[in-house]
Design an enzyme around this catalytic site. Sequence first.
Site, PDB file in Angstrom:
ATOM      1  CB  CYS A 384       0.669  46.777  17.366  1.00  0.00           C
ATOM      2  SG  CYS A 384       1.751  47.158  18.757  1.00  0.00           S
ATOM      3  CG  HIS A 510       2.385  42.349  16.884  1.00  0.00           C
ATOM      4  ND1 HIS A 510       2.431  43.025  15.683  1.00  0.00           N
ATOM      5  CD2 HIS A 510       2.899  43.189  17.812  1.00  0.00           C
ATOM      6  CE1 HIS A 510       2.959  44.229  15.881  1.00  0.00           C
ATOM      7  NE2 HIS A 510       3.249  44.348  17.162  1.00  0.00           N
ATOM      8  CD  GLU A 512       1.134  40.535  13.462  1.00  0.00           C
ATOM      9  OE1 GLU A 512       0.143  40.498  14.215  1.00  0.00           O
ATOM     10  OE2 GLU A 512       1.947  41.487  13.449  1.00  0.00           O
TER      11      GLU A 512
HETATM   12  N1  GLN Z   1       4.623  52.526  17.914  1.00  0.00           N
HETATM   13  C1  GLN Z   1       3.681  51.899  18.778  1.00  0.00           C
HETATM   14  C2  GLN Z   1       4.253  51.671  20.159  1.00  0.00           C
HETATM   15  O1  GLN Z   1       5.445  51.648  20.343  1.00  0.00           O
HETATM   16  C3  GLN Z   1       3.140  50.617  18.179  1.00  0.00           C
HETATM   17  C4  GLN Z   1       4.188  49.571  17.865  1.00  0.00           C
HETATM   18  C5  GLN Z   1       3.717  48.515  16.921  1.00  0.00           C
HETATM   19  O2  GLN Z   1       2.787  48.710  16.130  1.00  0.00           O
HETATM   20  N2  GLN Z   1       4.364  47.355  16.936  1.00  0.00           N
HETATM   21  O3  GLN Z   1       3.525  51.492  21.111  1.00  0.00           O
END
Ligand code: GLN
Length: 534
Positions: A384, A510, A512
């Site tokens: 992410c 994600h 995970e």
């Molecule tokens: N802050 C980033 C976004 O909003 C990534 C979010 C995250 O890592 N879950 O796109």
Amino acid sequence: MGETKYIFVTGGVASSLGKGIISSSIGKLLQARGYSVTIQKFDPYINIDPGTLNPYEHGECYVTVDGHEADLDLGHYERFLGIETTKANNITTGRIYKSVIDKERRGDYLGKTIQIIPHITDEIKRNVKLLGNKNQFDFVITEIGGTVGDIESLPYLESIRQLKWELGKNALCVHLTYVPYLAAAGELKTKPTQHSVKELQSVGIQPDILVLRTEHELSAGLRKKVALFCNVDEKSVVQSIDASTIYEVPLLMQQQELDETILKKMDLPVGKTPELGAWRSFLDRREKAEETEPVKIALVGKYDLQDAYKSIREALSQAGTYNDRKVDVIFVDSEKLTDENAAETLKDMAGIMIGPGFGQRGIEGKFVALKYARTQDVPTFGICLGMQCMAIEFARNVLGYSDANSREMDAKTTHNVIDIMEEQKAITNMGGTMRLGAYECTLTPGSKSYEAYGKELIKERHRHRYEFNNEYKDKYEAAGMKCTGINPESGLVEIVEIPALKWFVGTQFHPEYSSTVLNPHPLFLSFVKAAINQ
Ligand code: GLN
């Protein structure tokens, strides 16, 4: 299928005793007997969901496939049971009140005075039964967050009292307490447990089963004493002793026949004790893996707290077991990483994981780690925000856009390689301004991701606001960073890779969240393997 049975898990004496693990273990044992099981958690705080909570407050925010930002205990439920949870599996006091207040404003209560009993308790009961109503589960296990005696827990306990009364044999209460060991006296003490049970009894709940957390073996005499003082039979006093891994807990519960006790109390046939073969093989393999020389994986992030990256740590550890190696996750504080100390800090690492996150703090250290990883060809996995940082670092140091950034960190950057995208609006299932929940992704044959998954179309969970800016896609690809995963509906980039390196993969989603004990995640397996072989 008969009527749905309800098991309530409450906790007393102290928090952090592992109600989530006990709930998951009970679920696992019942599931192994062929029952369909789901687990839900009630959190007695006023936030509508934990999405707005700082990870320092409550650990990581877990995300369900249907896009709900949830308590991290749902991660345990999924990892243990291999099930998918939904929005209905995690409810907060805030959501209960909001729903009641919304109904009141709509005029649903026809001029009545709205009170905790019956309106709030009815709403709690409705949410418990929601999962059972459709008759899709044989067992609904409901974990009540917090500790008995807290003001916040009272409406939940009152709801359990009523449900136990209404449901008779189809409901039971498992109460988890703590038995401290007084070293000076050389004794285990049961008094806190007795008081905690009294507290429950004072709100009209007689627990059916007591699970006692302990660091020392409980004698038969001690169990007998607890049984006598707390109105339960001896067989229903179960110990939960410290284990080398949480995944051993179902077996420890099975040894004490906790599942049998539950079935008998609910008038269900007991039958043969299940083997839990696959689970045992995992534990055997893990035990052997834990004896090997550890492979060190740096986890670069800003939250120096075990629970803040819970699912990532679990997924890495599972991937280690399936690669027959112990994985040591070394937290590296990105706020402290600089070009000067990067080599010294990261030189012993076999792999580097760049964690997710929000906001500016600690971001520059992630670029430092990524520059080191890319130039030294260390297997690297970005998740992410970690993936977004991969793109930004590449833009700054390879494409030559020194001010490249995400709009989140710098609203005025001329090279907005990560931004809020027009394509995003094409996606219908938006939770607020965030892209939440599972989305499809098409993989490029021949890429590392494709090799790992072994298929072209995958579905993974998202939780972010910003996206890879497709205007730059050609430039990235020409310079060697490939977009190997694309959302088929919107065209948004979901995965970037540098094929020239050993293993350098970033995912906007994600992975995970969907790695479970019996189904470890393919990308984690592949990453840890690359780290071992490097
Ligand atoms: N802050 C980033 C976004 O909003 C990534 C979010 C995250 O890592 N879950 O796109």
